[in-house]
Motif scaffolding. Sequence first.
Motif, PDB file in Angstrom:
ATOM      1  N   GLU A  82       0.855  -1.203   0.090  1.00  0.00           N
ATOM      2  CA  GLU A  82      -0.156   0.174   0.097  1.00  0.00           C
ATOM      3  C   GLU A  82       0.757   1.249   0.107  1.00  0.00           C
ATOM      4  O   GLU A  82       0.654   2.287  -0.809  1.00  0.00           O
ATOM      5  CB  GLU A  82      -0.670  -0.061   1.208  1.00  0.00           C
ATOM      6  CG  GLU A  82      -2.189   0.362   1.091  1.00  0.00           C
ATOM      7  CD  GLU A  82      -3.258   0.177   2.418  1.00  0.00           C
ATOM      8  OE1 GLU A  82      -3.210  -1.070   2.851  1.00  0.00           O
ATOM      9  OE2 GLU A  82      -3.409   1.209   2.956  1.00  0.00           O
ATOM     10  N   THR A  83       1.868   1.196   1.054  1.00  0.00           N
ATOM     11  CA  THR A  83       2.613   2.450   1.232  1.00  0.00           C
ATOM     12  C   THR A  83       3.455   2.879  -0.023  1.00  0.00           C
ATOM     13  O   THR A  83       3.510   4.066  -0.681  1.00  0.00           O
ATOM     14  CB  THR A  83       3.603   2.499   2.374  1.00  0.00           C
ATOM     15  OG1 THR A  83       3.088   1.400   3.200  1.00  0.00           O
ATOM     16  CG2 THR A  83       3.493   3.676   3.144  1.00  0.00           C
ATOM     17  N   ILE A  84       4.011   1.672  -0.551  1.00  0.00           N
ATOM     18  CA  ILE A  84       5.102   1.926  -1.677  1.00  0.00           C
ATOM     19  C   ILE A  84       4.260   2.248  -3.007  1.00  0.00           C
ATOM     20  O   ILE A  84       4.729   3.161  -3.762  1.00  0.00           O
ATOM     21  CB  ILE A  84       5.870   0.697  -1.874  1.00  0.00           C
ATOM     22  CG1 ILE A  84       6.908   0.779  -0.583  1.00  0.00           C
ATOM     23  CG2 ILE A  84       6.775   0.724  -3.177  1.00  0.00           C
ATOM     24  CD1 ILE A  84       7.698  -0.576  -0.627  1.00  0.00           C
TER      25      ILE A  84
ATOM     26  N   ASP B 190      -4.007   6.074  -4.378  1.00  0.00           N
ATOM     27  CA  ASP B 190      -4.337   4.861  -3.820  1.00  0.00           C
ATOM     28  C   ASP B 190      -4.680   3.670  -4.592  1.00  0.00           C
ATOM     29  O   ASP B 190      -5.293   3.930  -5.651  1.00  0.00           O
ATOM     30  CB  ASP B 190      -6.059   5.060  -3.056  1.00  0.00           C
ATOM     31  CG  ASP B 190      -5.766   6.100  -1.805  1.00  0.00           C
ATOM     32  OD1 ASP B 190      -4.535   6.051  -1.311  1.00  0.00           O
ATOM     33  OD2 ASP B 190      -6.833   6.592  -1.387  1.00  0.00           O
ATOM     34  N   PRO B 191      -3.900   2.777  -3.898  1.00  0.00           N
ATOM     35  CA  PRO B 191      -3.699   1.437  -4.908  1.00  0.00           C
ATOM     36  C   PRO B 191      -5.227   0.678  -4.680  1.00  0.00           C
ATOM     37  O   PRO B 191      -5.817   0.539  -3.790  1.00  0.00           O
ATOM     38  CB  PRO B 191      -2.804   0.638  -4.278  1.00  0.00           C
ATOM     39  CG  PRO B 191      -2.754   1.099  -2.848  1.00  0.00           C
ATOM     40  CD  PRO B 191      -3.080   2.552  -2.839  1.00  0.00           C
TER      41      PRO B 191
ATOM     42  N   GLU C  80      -3.798  -4.491  -7.465  1.00  0.00           N
ATOM     43  CA  GLU C  80      -2.614  -3.976  -7.457  1.00  0.00           C
ATOM     44  C   GLU C  80      -1.755  -4.541  -6.366  1.00  0.00           C
ATOM     45  O   GLU C  80      -0.605  -4.910  -6.636  1.00  0.00           O
ATOM     46  CB  GLU C  80      -2.458  -2.333  -7.588  1.00  0.00           C
ATOM     47  CG  GLU C  80      -2.732  -1.563  -8.890  1.00  0.00           C
ATOM     48  CD  GLU C  80      -2.830  -0.332  -8.853  1.00  0.00           C
ATOM     49  OE1 GLU C  80      -1.968   0.486 -10.017  1.00  0.00           O
ATOM     50  OE2 GLU C  80      -3.414   0.272  -8.066  1.00  0.00           O
ATOM     51  N   ILE C  81      -2.351  -4.278  -5.186  1.00  0.00           N
ATOM     52  CA  ILE C  81      -1.760  -4.706  -3.929  1.00  0.00           C
ATOM     53  C   ILE C  81      -1.531  -6.281  -4.023  1.00  0.00           C
ATOM     54  O   ILE C  81      -0.141  -6.501  -3.888  1.00  0.00           O
ATOM     55  CB  ILE C  81      -2.782  -4.259  -2.672  1.00  0.00           C
ATOM     56  CG1 ILE C  81      -2.873  -2.700  -2.401  1.00  0.00           C
ATOM     57  CG2 ILE C  81      -2.111  -5.279  -1.404  1.00  0.00           C
ATOM     58  CD1 ILE C  81      -3.586  -2.580  -1.318  1.00  0.00           C
TER      59      ILE C  81
ATOM     60  N   ARG D  30       7.614   0.381   5.394  1.00  0.00           N
ATOM     61  CA  ARG D  30       7.702  -1.579   5.570  1.00  0.00           C
ATOM     62  C   ARG D  30       8.422  -2.041   4.601  1.00  0.00           C
ATOM     63  O   ARG D  30       8.134  -3.020   4.041  1.00  0.00           O
ATOM     64  CB  ARG D  30       6.304  -1.723   5.631  1.00  0.00           C
ATOM     65  CG  ARG D  30       5.223  -1.383   6.766  1.00  0.00           C
ATOM     66  CD  ARG D  30       5.791  -1.868   7.962  1.00  0.00           C
ATOM     67  NE  ARG D  30       4.719  -1.385   9.064  1.00  0.00           N
ATOM     68  CZ  ARG D  30       5.088  -0.549   9.622  1.00  0.00           C
ATOM     69  NH1 ARG D  30       5.986   0.477   9.477  1.00  0.00           N
ATOM     70  NH2 ARG D  30       3.939   0.103  10.727  1.00  0.00           N
ATOM     71  N   ASP D  31       9.752  -1.316   4.375  1.00  0.00           N
ATOM     72  CA  ASP D  31      10.650  -2.175   3.110  1.00  0.00           C
ATOM     73  C   ASP D  31      11.368  -3.104   3.778  1.00  0.00           C
ATOM     74  O   ASP D  31      12.639  -2.847   4.374  1.00  0.00           O
ATOM     75  CB  ASP D  31      11.166  -0.937   2.639  1.00  0.00           C
ATOM     76  CG  ASP D  31      12.096  -1.308   1.302  1.00  0.00           C
ATOM     77  OD1 ASP D  31      12.452  -2.453   1.076  1.00  0.00           O
ATOM     78  OD2 ASP D  31      12.682  -0.245   0.640  1.00  0.00           O
ATOM     79  N   TYR D  32      10.898  -4.386   3.984  1.00  0.00           N
ATOM     80  CA  TYR D  32      11.342  -5.290   4.752  1.00  0.00           C
ATOM     81  C   TYR D  32      12.862  -5.457   4.420  1.00  0.00           C
ATOM     82  O   TYR D  32      13.755  -5.581   5.322  1.00  0.00           O
ATOM     83  CB  TYR D  32      10.444  -6.649   4.962  1.00  0.00           C
ATOM     84  CG  TYR D  32       9.199  -6.597   5.495  1.00  0.00           C
ATOM     85  CD1 TYR D  32       8.977  -6.041   6.643  1.00  0.00           C
ATOM     86  CD2 TYR D  32       8.159  -7.018   4.564  1.00  0.00           C
ATOM     87  CE1 TYR D  32       7.614  -5.597   6.945  1.00  0.00           C
ATOM     88  CE2 TYR D  32       6.977  -6.843   5.095  1.00  0.00           C
ATOM     89  CZ  TYR D  32       6.608  -6.151   6.361  1.00  0.00           C
ATOM     90  OH  TYR D  32       5.394  -6.206   6.757  1.00  0.00           O
ATOM     91  N   PRO D  33      13.145  -5.816   3.203  1.00  0.00           N
ATOM     92  CA  PRO D  33      14.459  -6.195   2.934  1.00  0.00           C
ATOM     93  C   PRO D  33      15.720  -5.013   3.257  1.00  0.00           C
ATOM     94  O   PRO D  33      16.537  -5.402   4.093  1.00  0.00           O
ATOM     95  CB  PRO D  33      14.440  -6.279   1.373  1.00  0.00           C
ATOM     96  CG  PRO D  33      13.142  -6.584   1.057  1.00  0.00           C
ATOM     97  CD  PRO D  33      12.202  -5.848   2.034  1.00  0.00           C
TER      98      PRO D  33
END
Lengths: 313, 311
Positions: A36-38, A46-47, A51-52, A273-276
Amino acid sequence: MRRLLIQRLVSAVFVMLIASFLSFLLLFYAPGNPAETIIRQQSGLDPTYAEIELFMKRHDLNRPFLVQCLQWLYLLTHGKLGVSLRTGEPVLEEFTARFGATFQLAVAAMALSVIIGLPIGVFAATKPNSLFDHIIRVVSLAGVSIPEFWLGLMLMLCFSLALGWLPCFGHGTVRHLVLPMITLAVGITASLMRFVRTSMLEVLNLDYIKTAKAKGLREVVIVWKHALKNALIPVVTILGTQVGHLLAGAVIVETVFSWPGIGKFFVDSIYARDYPVIQGFVLIIAAIYVLVNLLVDILYVYLDPRVRYEGRS
Amino acid sequence: MLLKITNLRVYFKSADGFVKAADGVDLELYPGEILGLVGETGSGKTVLGLAITRLLPKTAAVSGEVLYRGQNLLALPEEEMRKVRGRQVSMIFQNPLSSLNPALSIGEQIAEVLREHQGLKRKAAWQRAGELLELTGIPAKWIRSYPHELSGGMRQRAMIAIGLACAPSLLIADEPTRGLDVTIQVQIVELLHAVTKGVSPPRSMLLITHDLGVAAALTDRLAVMYAGKIVEYGRTGEVFRNPRHPYTRALLDSHPSNGLIATKGFSPSLINLPPGCSFHPRCKKARKKCAHEPPLVQRIGMDHGVRCFYA
Ligand SMILES: Nc1ncnc2c1ncn2[C@@H]1O[C@H](COP(=O)(O)OP(=O)(O)OP(=O)(O)O)[C@@H](O)[C@H]1O
Ligand SMILES: [Mg+2]
């Protein structure tokens, strides 16, 4: 010495893995979704649900937690940290591109702390309970309790907005470095001052200081050679742990001053929330932390002949 | 006369009053002489040594006179006093492990004194430090070792080497044999003898000790201290043969291993000293007068004095 190194390296690997695992665990179960954020960041819209879904699938984000962990570990064993969800660039490259700026800031702040905190701590210890000592005690108490973001904003307000002496943010010249460096250094200087003072006071009461006086040595030699050389031993250990504070402080200071280091990028990645990126950065920072403390141990051995001796036998 | 102490008082301020660690001490030390200072624990021996070199903490109030070669050390400016320490008067402390700096090699701890007082350059100072180590019985190749790498006896030798570095005329040794094995004690006593009586001209030493055997072996004269006062002094042989103060007698009869607690009863609190003679509550021969009137030193022979009415 070799045994110490091996011990350190083994524990380092564990520390690093556990740190990245924990950071992933916390973020995974925290509210918010990277897709969502990215997508919103990238397209400005808004996605849609589809898309999500697509984004999650493409990045394997809808797999169970443990599977994602194992995937990450698998990548790691192949020397890869994955790519950023936001920028699509490899995490390692994102790190190295920014680390220079953070390193510059951290080293400058540390150097400033040592240059100011060490002598003041020593002077305060040579005149305990003097007016100077009392002032220093109050100042250092204030120094450790001031939050970095507030201090940063105040310095900005004073020296760039009101007086116009120094730039507010940005990076490149020495003038840009001054305010962030001071902001980051204040807390460390304050605690360093107190550690040095306490340690010096303890040492100055010991028998061998009386011997040094009985030898007719000058006060400067007694304080700066005989006492300080011993007082520094515990201080160096403390400095190692301060590296953790330093990195945490850098995150805040970089955000306040828009300093283009890993701190700011890391905070942005947490919001997205960019996990990597988060896992990778935590891993590398943990590695740096362990490395610095290893260096501290080596320095410790250099400073304290008693440890050197045990290591040899 | 090398050293003449007159009416030396050292009072420490404490919550309950003044601790009178030295209460009117008179002592004389001649060139080339070894003077022994004995007395039970807490009688003020170390304080006296520290008062001579002015190494007492600031909490100590010191009065009286310490004449060294006619110069009152107590009146000397601090910077002048610093030049006396280590160069004219050296002090060797008990417990060499805690008295040597753990972070510096013994070579450095000797060499720095030579650089400070004799202006030697680095290389010359280290050269001389090696010679001093050899002189005190430590192989010169150990010059780079640290205190913890040495045995107790070797550390004490290193302490002596430091004290001797600038060839002082007065050595103050505070229990130099304490805590050492008996065989090592003998060696240290021999070393101390060699570096005082064995040099020309002979060097003076104030030897503070618990060990009457060591005192008998090394000293020319003996001073017995009790509760901050010298209660008897005289030639060592004379004092051993003919002790006149009841305390000295008890001391000679006592066993050295019990901290030189000479006789039953506790040593008095230095804050509330008994009126009259400080020793009277423990004295077998005490009479009425002893409880009221403090005795003065009586000379009872050539260079023999006793602080007792009934000696
Ligand atoms: N810095 C100080 N502050 C207060 N009192 C002190 C201080 N130093 C020594 N004293 C007191 O002075 C008295 C004499 O102490 P001193 O160390 O001279 O005894 P000593 O004869 O050397 O005993 P020992 O044989 O155990 O070494 C003691 O009662 C001690 O508590
Ligand atoms: Mg003593």
